[in-house]
Design a protein around this motif. Sequence first.
Motif, PDB file in Angstrom:
ATOM      1  N   LYS A 224       0.833  -1.220   0.000  1.00 35.61           N
ATOM      2  CA  LYS A 224       0.000   0.000   0.000  1.00 35.61           C
ATOM      3  C   LYS A 224       0.866   1.268   0.000  1.00 35.61           C
ATOM      4  O   LYS A 224       0.675   2.156  -0.831  1.00 35.61           O
TER       5      LYS A 224
ATOM      6  N   LEU B 245      -1.113   7.337  13.059  1.00 40.14           N
ATOM      7  CA  LEU B 245      -1.173   6.730  14.403  1.00 40.14           C
ATOM      8  C   LEU B 245       0.229   6.668  15.021  1.00 40.14           C
ATOM      9  O   LEU B 245       0.402   6.930  16.212  1.00 40.14           O
TER      10      LEU B 245
ATOM     11  N   THR C 140      -9.062   6.854  15.630  1.00 38.29           N
ATOM     12  CA  THR C 140      -8.455   6.830  14.290  1.00 38.29           C
ATOM     13  C   THR C 140      -9.075   7.889  13.385  1.00 38.29           C
ATOM     14  O   THR C 140      -8.366   8.655  12.724  1.00 38.29           O
TER      15      THR C 140
ATOM     16  N   GLY D 269      -4.452   2.367   4.081  1.00 39.41           N
ATOM     17  CA  GLY D 269      -4.637   1.570   5.304  1.00 39.41           C
ATOM     18  C   GLY D 269      -5.938   1.868   6.018  1.00 39.41           C
ATOM     19  O   GLY D 269      -6.053   1.664   7.224  1.00 39.41           O
TER      20      GLY D 269
ATOM     21  N   ARG E 266     -10.270  -0.413   7.940  1.00 41.14           N
ATOM     22  CA  ARG E 266      -9.817  -1.772   8.246  1.00 41.14           C
ATOM     23  C   ARG E 266     -10.895  -2.615   8.882  1.00 41.14           C
ATOM     24  O   ARG E 266     -10.704  -3.817   9.074  1.00 41.14           O
TER      25      ARG E 266
ATOM     26  N   ARG F  72       9.897  -1.345  12.749  1.00 43.51           N
ATOM     27  CA  ARG F  72       8.547  -1.333  13.338  1.00 43.51           C
ATOM     28  C   ARG F  72       8.363  -2.460  14.348  1.00 43.51           C
ATOM     29  O   ARG F  72       8.731  -3.596  14.086  1.00 43.51           O
TER      30      ARG F  72
HETATM   31  N1  LIG Z   1      -7.311   2.099  10.006  1.00 41.12           N
HETATM   32  C1  LIG Z   1      -6.287   1.682  10.770  1.00 41.12           C
HETATM   33  C2  LIG Z   1      -4.963   1.663  10.275  1.00 41.12           C
HETATM   34  C3  LIG Z   1      -3.947   1.186  11.077  1.00 41.12           C
HETATM   35  N2  LIG Z   1      -4.223   0.762  12.332  1.00 41.12           N
HETATM   36  C4  LIG Z   1      -3.156   0.249  13.229  1.00 41.12           C
HETATM   37  O1  LIG Z   1      -1.886   0.538  12.706  1.00 41.12           O
HETATM   38  C5  LIG Z   1      -1.172  -0.660  12.433  1.00 41.12           C
HETATM   39  C6  LIG Z   1      -0.221  -0.441  11.275  1.00 41.12           C
HETATM   40  O2  LIG Z   1      -0.964  -0.052  10.145  1.00 41.12           O
HETATM   41  P1  LIG Z   1      -0.215   0.239   8.772  1.00 41.12           P
HETATM   42  O3  LIG Z   1      -1.251   0.581   7.753  1.00 41.12           O
HETATM   43  O4  LIG Z   1       0.885   1.210   8.991  1.00 41.12           O
HETATM   44  O5  LIG Z   1       0.406  -1.208   8.455  1.00 41.12           O
HETATM   45  P2  LIG Z   1       0.761  -1.859   7.043  1.00 41.12           P
HETATM   46  O6  LIG Z   1      -0.457  -2.579   6.550  1.00 41.12           O
HETATM   47  O7  LIG Z   1       1.162  -0.742   6.148  1.00 41.12           O
HETATM   48  O8  LIG Z   1       1.875  -2.802   7.337  1.00 41.12           O
HETATM   49  C7  LIG Z   1      -2.257  -1.724  12.253  1.00 41.12           C
HETATM   50  O9  LIG Z   1      -1.795  -3.037  12.430  1.00 41.12           O
HETATM   51  C8  LIG Z   1      -3.230  -1.287  13.348  1.00 41.12           C
HETATM   52  O10 LIG Z   1      -2.747  -1.646  14.632  1.00 41.12           O
HETATM   53  C9  LIG Z   1      -5.527   0.795  12.819  1.00 41.12           C
HETATM   54  O11 LIG Z   1      -5.781   0.394  13.949  1.00 41.12           O
HETATM   55  N3  LIG Z   1      -6.534   1.251  12.021  1.00 41.12           N
END
Ligand SMILES: Nc1ccn([C@@H]2O[C@H](COP(=O)(O)OP(=O)(O)O)[C@@H](O)[C@H]2O)c(=O)n1
Length: 217
Positions: A30, A52, A81, A101, A104, A144
């Motif tokens: 992404k 976040l 969020t 992202g 979710r 991370r």
């Molecule tokens: N809409 C969202 C996006 C991220 N997150 C949190 O942030 C973490 C990392 O998201 P990210 O989008 O940076 O992770 P990747 O899919 O890019 O590896 C997720 O595993 C959730 O713990 C969330 O709770 N709700």
Amino acid sequence: MDLHKEDDRGSAKQKKVKIVFVIGGPGSGKGTQCKRIAQQFGYTHLSVGEILRQEISSGSETGSMIQKIMKEGKLVPSDVTVRLLQQAMQGINSDKFLIDGFPRNEENVKAFEDLTKMEPEFVLYLDCPQDEMEKRLLSRNEGREDDNVETIRKRFKVFMESTLPTIEYYESKGKIRKVDAGKSVDEVFESIKVIFSQGKDYNKVPPSRHKCKCLIL
Ligand SMILES: Nc1ccn([C@@H]2O[C@H](COP(=O)(O)OP(=O)(O)O)[C@@H](O)[C@H]2O)c(=O)n1
Ligand SMILES: Nc1ncnc2c1ncn2[C@@H]1O[C@H](COP(=O)(O)OP(=O)(O)O)[C@@H](O)[C@H]1O
Ligand SMILES: [Mg+2]
């Protein structure tokens, strides 16, 4: 939130803000693809995970709550969020946002719709095999706390259980644009370019061919 902007002449006529959500499993690419899309198609890229993580870095109480949840591979409560996402959007003068992202889960969708009264133009879904995603995450090297085998497996479970239903929801609205994200970065971007160049009718999944069994919004 008023994300409707005045036009160039400053008249009362409102210009609509365009939103594209980008979803896919952890490690599906992404962030990588969003950077390219933003550059080539003039979108403002907002990564919700980054927003976040910035809150964690601020040292706030909310940040420490977010840190615990992320370490567990779970999802942050949607009110938190969406409030942070809304603040980020309001601080940027743009009429095209690429939101990476998000959403979710169903709660993310509902909180966004309730708070902003907006809907995405379409939802880009990066579909990638799990073994490929795991391989990519284990060599991501961004330091991370959630990129370790144990947390990665939990994040996959959350993706299957909570995020896939949101994909079905947007399929039922004809808004999913799916690409095979298991290929090379360049090949994936080639497919994405076609979608962004041709507008909303490309690769549309007819709503009638999909059952939406899960989301009651
Ligand atoms: N809409 C969202 C996006 C991220 N997150 C949190 O942030 C973490 C990392 O998201 P990210 O989008 O940076 O992770 P990747 O899919 O890019 O590896 C997720 O595993 C959730 O713990 C969330 O709770 N709700
Ligand atoms: N198509 C691809 N092929 C191989 N590696 C990739 C591809 N896309 C991204 N990567 C790499 O995989 C890792 C995860 O990509 P990233 O864009 O951070 O995914 P996401 O934001 O979906 O978690 C990064 O190290 C990135 O450089
Ligand atoms: Mg990412």
